[in-house]
Scaffold this motif. Structure first.
Motif, mmCIF file in Angstrom:
data_model
loop_
_atom_site.group_PDB
_atom_site.id
_atom_site.type_symbol
_atom_site.label_atom_id
_atom_site.label_comp_id
_atom_site.label_asym_id
_atom_site.label_seq_id
_atom_site.Cartn_x
_atom_site.Cartn_y
_atom_site.Cartn_z
ATOM 1 N N ALA A 257 3.809 10.766 -1.316
ATOM 2 C CA ALA A 257 5.165 10.864 -1.861
ATOM 3 C C ALA A 257 6.018 9.766 -1.229
ATOM 4 C CB ALA A 257 5.741 12.250 -1.590
ATOM 5 N N ASN A 258 7.338 9.865 -1.420
ATOM 6 C CA ASN A 258 8.267 8.842 -0.937
ATOM 7 C C ASN A 258 9.276 9.489 0.000
ATOM 8 O OD1 ASN A 258 10.100 6.794 -0.518
ATOM 9 N ND2 ASN A 258 10.402 6.311 -2.693
ATOM 10 N N ILE A 259 9.239 9.131 1.269
ATOM 11 C CA ILE A 259 10.140 9.731 2.248
ATOM 12 C C ILE A 259 11.607 9.459 1.916
ATOM 13 C CG2 ILE A 259 10.224 7.756 3.817
ATOM 14 C CD1 ILE A 259 9.903 11.476 4.857
ATOM 15 N N GLU A 260 11.880 8.405 1.164
ATOM 16 C CA GLU A 260 13.269 8.097 0.807
ATOM 17 C C GLU A 260 13.883 9.181 -0.068
ATOM 18 O OE1 GLU A 260 14.433 3.991 -0.139
ATOM 19 O OE2 GLU A 260 12.308 3.476 0.105
ATOM 20 N N GLU A 261 13.038 9.997 -0.700
ATOM 21 C CA GLU A 261 13.531 11.071 -1.569
ATOM 22 C C GLU A 261 13.740 12.374 -0.816
ATOM 23 O OE1 GLU A 261 10.690 11.304 -4.707
ATOM 24 O OE2 GLU A 261 11.104 9.273 -5.452
ATOM 25 N N ASP A 262 13.397 12.400 0.475
ATOM 26 C CA ASP A 262 13.541 13.613 1.287
ATOM 27 C C ASP A 262 14.875 13.566 2.026
ATOM 28 O OD1 ASP A 262 13.290 15.824 2.927
ATOM 29 O OD2 ASP A 262 11.193 15.427 3.439
ATOM 30 N N ALA A 287 4.303 0.165 3.382
ATOM 31 C CA ALA A 287 3.138 -0.100 2.540
ATOM 32 C C ALA A 287 1.923 -0.449 3.401
ATOM 33 C CB ALA A 287 3.447 -1.224 1.559
ATOM 34 N N LEU A 288 2.135 -1.195 4.469
ATOM 35 C CA LEU A 288 1.039 -1.512 5.390
ATOM 36 C C LEU A 288 0.480 -0.249 6.026
ATOM 37 C CD1 LEU A 288 2.520 -4.688 7.121
ATOM 38 C CD2 LEU A 288 0.359 -4.610 5.854
ATOM 39 N N TYR A 289 1.375 0.635 6.454
ATOM 40 C CA TYR A 289 0.914 1.848 7.147
ATOM 41 C C TYR A 289 0.274 2.833 6.172
ATOM 42 C CZ TYR A 289 4.225 -0.247 10.412
ATOM 43 O OH TYR A 289 4.914 -1.138 11.208
ATOM 44 N N ARG A 290 0.770 2.874 4.941
ATOM 45 C CA ARG A 290 0.107 3.701 3.927
ATOM 46 C C ARG A 290 -1.306 3.179 3.682
ATOM 47 N NH1 ARG A 290 5.196 3.903 1.238
ATOM 48 N NH2 ARG A 290 4.604 2.180 -0.122
ATOM 49 N N GLY A 291 -1.412 1.870 3.563
ATOM 50 C CA GLY A 291 -2.726 1.278 3.354
ATOM 51 C C GLY A 291 -3.681 1.609 4.484
ATOM 52 N N TYR A 292 -3.179 1.558 5.715
ATOM 53 C CA TYR A 292 -4.024 1.860 6.875
ATOM 54 C C TYR A 292 -4.493 3.312 6.839
ATOM 55 C CZ TYR A 292 -5.363 2.523 11.783
ATOM 56 O OH TYR A 292 -6.046 2.823 12.942
ATOM 57 N N LEU A 293 -3.571 4.245 6.577
ATOM 58 C CA LEU A 293 -3.957 5.658 6.558
ATOM 59 C C LEU A 293 -4.922 5.950 5.419
ATOM 60 C CD1 LEU A 293 -3.747 8.525 7.617
ATOM 61 C CD2 LEU A 293 -1.713 8.850 6.193
ATOM 62 N N VAL A 318 -7.040 9.653 -3.154
ATOM 63 C CA VAL A 318 -6.630 8.648 -2.172
ATOM 64 C C VAL A 318 -6.809 7.233 -2.706
ATOM 65 C CG1 VAL A 318 -6.930 7.854 0.199
ATOM 66 C CG2 VAL A 318 -7.282 10.266 -0.348
ATOM 67 N N GLY A 319 -7.876 7.024 -3.478
ATOM 68 C CA GLY A 319 -8.136 5.686 -4.006
ATOM 69 C C GLY A 319 -6.939 5.077 -4.726
ATOM 70 N N PRO A 320 -6.340 5.777 -5.703
ATOM 71 C CA PRO A 320 -5.181 5.217 -6.396
ATOM 72 C C PRO A 320 -3.990 4.967 -5.470
ATOM 73 C CG PRO A 320 -6.137 7.018 -7.656
ATOM 74 C CD PRO A 320 -6.804 7.037 -6.324
ATOM 75 N N GLN A 321 -3.846 5.800 -4.433
ATOM 76 C CA GLN A 321 -2.751 5.596 -3.484
ATOM 77 C C GLN A 321 -2.953 4.292 -2.697
ATOM 78 O OE1 GLN A 321 -0.012 7.440 -3.185
ATOM 79 N NE2 GLN A 321 -0.631 9.001 -4.668
#
Length: 337
Positions: A257-262, A287-293, A318-321
């Protein structure tokens, strides 16, 4: 590993730690984890502890997972210096296996149950209050500064002087793991590495190694109390922590999800002194940290020998993310260039 064997290992650990009534304690193996053996221990005097024992040192795993228990102990000890943060207290530890065949960590138990077990029935008002409280607590954690950047157990080398150096070692390690285990990825390894490298200059804007949990999904957040008056009673499983960019914690806090919406979390985070400015730098770092996780999530199913249905879920969910995170990096680098 069967339940009886887990209980025997936990009892051996307690005896090594000098607990005289280990034989009369009650043992309850805990489910939900995917890496360590975890057993709740109730001592005859009513105290509740949690014993964690890692897999054997020669068991398949990701490079960064060496010494995870040491990182977890660092997390709890560091978090305790930040103020009123509900984390376990380290009771005993042996990270080198000098007193038992296995390394171990013993910590106090925290009251409550994982947030996700109550998520479907939480009234909206209570959920918003708890998310705001969580934001404040995470901001408090982020005030703690480490001695350098990276994983404290130093599985990838010594702590680094810069965040870009540390994060590059982290991403290089998981990409190496992906190649070693021949893990399925939706994008070629070389292209992923190229995008991480090209986008990494933004990491130079991070100058302070903050305390980062990096696994703050609802399963690691405990709620306690009656409906309507629940409290956030525990932040647990700090084993995947590192010293780095506090922005990295926003990934697991809003997984897929997007933390900016929380708005509620961000209000609490700001009240606790955290920055809630989402400029181009923060978004690219996210985006870098999402990619890493997401890389970790896709690769770890191989050494853990996960069932086929879990591997299929990883591919589909996870693949599409990961693809989306990489596209975001590609776009950001293209706009910059």
């Amino acid at each position: 590993m069967n339940q009886h064997h887990q209980e025997d290992r936990a009892a051996l650990v307690l005896k090594a730690a000098g607990v005289t009534d280990a034989e009369t304690a009650r043992y309850e193996p805990l489910a939900g984890g995917t890496y360590n053996t975890v057993v709740r221990v109730t001592l005859p005097d009513g105290r509740q502890w949690v014993v964690k024992i890692p897999p054997p040192s020669d068991a398949p795993g990701l490079s960064y997972e060496r010494g995870l228990l040491r990182g977890e102990a660092v997390f709890y000890t560091a978090a305790a210096t930040a103020g009123d943060v509900p984390v376990p207290e380290v009771v005993h530890s042996d990270f080198d296996g000098t007193t038992t065949p296995d390394p171990y960590l013993i910590m106090t138990g925290r009251p409550g149950s994982p947030w996700h077990e109550a998520a479907e029935t939480l009234p909206d008002e209570e959920r918003r209050r708890l998310r705001e409280r969580l934001g404040h607590l995470v901001a408090t954690l982020h005030t703690v500064t480490g001695p350098g950047f990276g994983y404290p157990a130093e599985p990838l080398g010594p702590l680094a002087a810069t965040w870009r150096q540390a994060f590059t070692a982290m991403t290089d390690a998981v990409l190496g793991d992906a190649e070693r285990y021949q893990a399925w990825l939706p994008v070629p390894l070389a292209r992923i590495g190229e995008l991480f490298t090209t986008a990494s200059d933004v990491l130079d804007e991070v100058s302070r190694p903050a305390l980062v949990h990096f696994d703050l999904w609802q399963g690691n957040l405990l709620l306690d109390g009656e409906a309507g008056t629940r409290t956030l009673s525990g932040i647990i499983d700090g084993e995947r922590m590192f010293w780095g960019d506090p922005v990295a914690d926003f990934v697991s806090l809003a997984l897929f999800a997007n933390i900016e919406e929380d708005a509620d979390f961000l209000a609490g985070y700001a009240a606790g002194g955290g920055s809630t400015v989402f400029d181009a730098s923060v978004r690219r770092r996210l985006a870098l940290y999402r990619g890493y996780l997401y890389l970790i999530m896709l690769v770890e199913v191989v050494p853990r020998d996960c069932p086929a249905e879990e591997r299929l879920w990883a591919r589909r969910a996870v693949g599409p993310q990961l693809v989306a995170a990489l596209r975001e990096l590609e776009s950001a680098v293209g706009e910059r260039g």
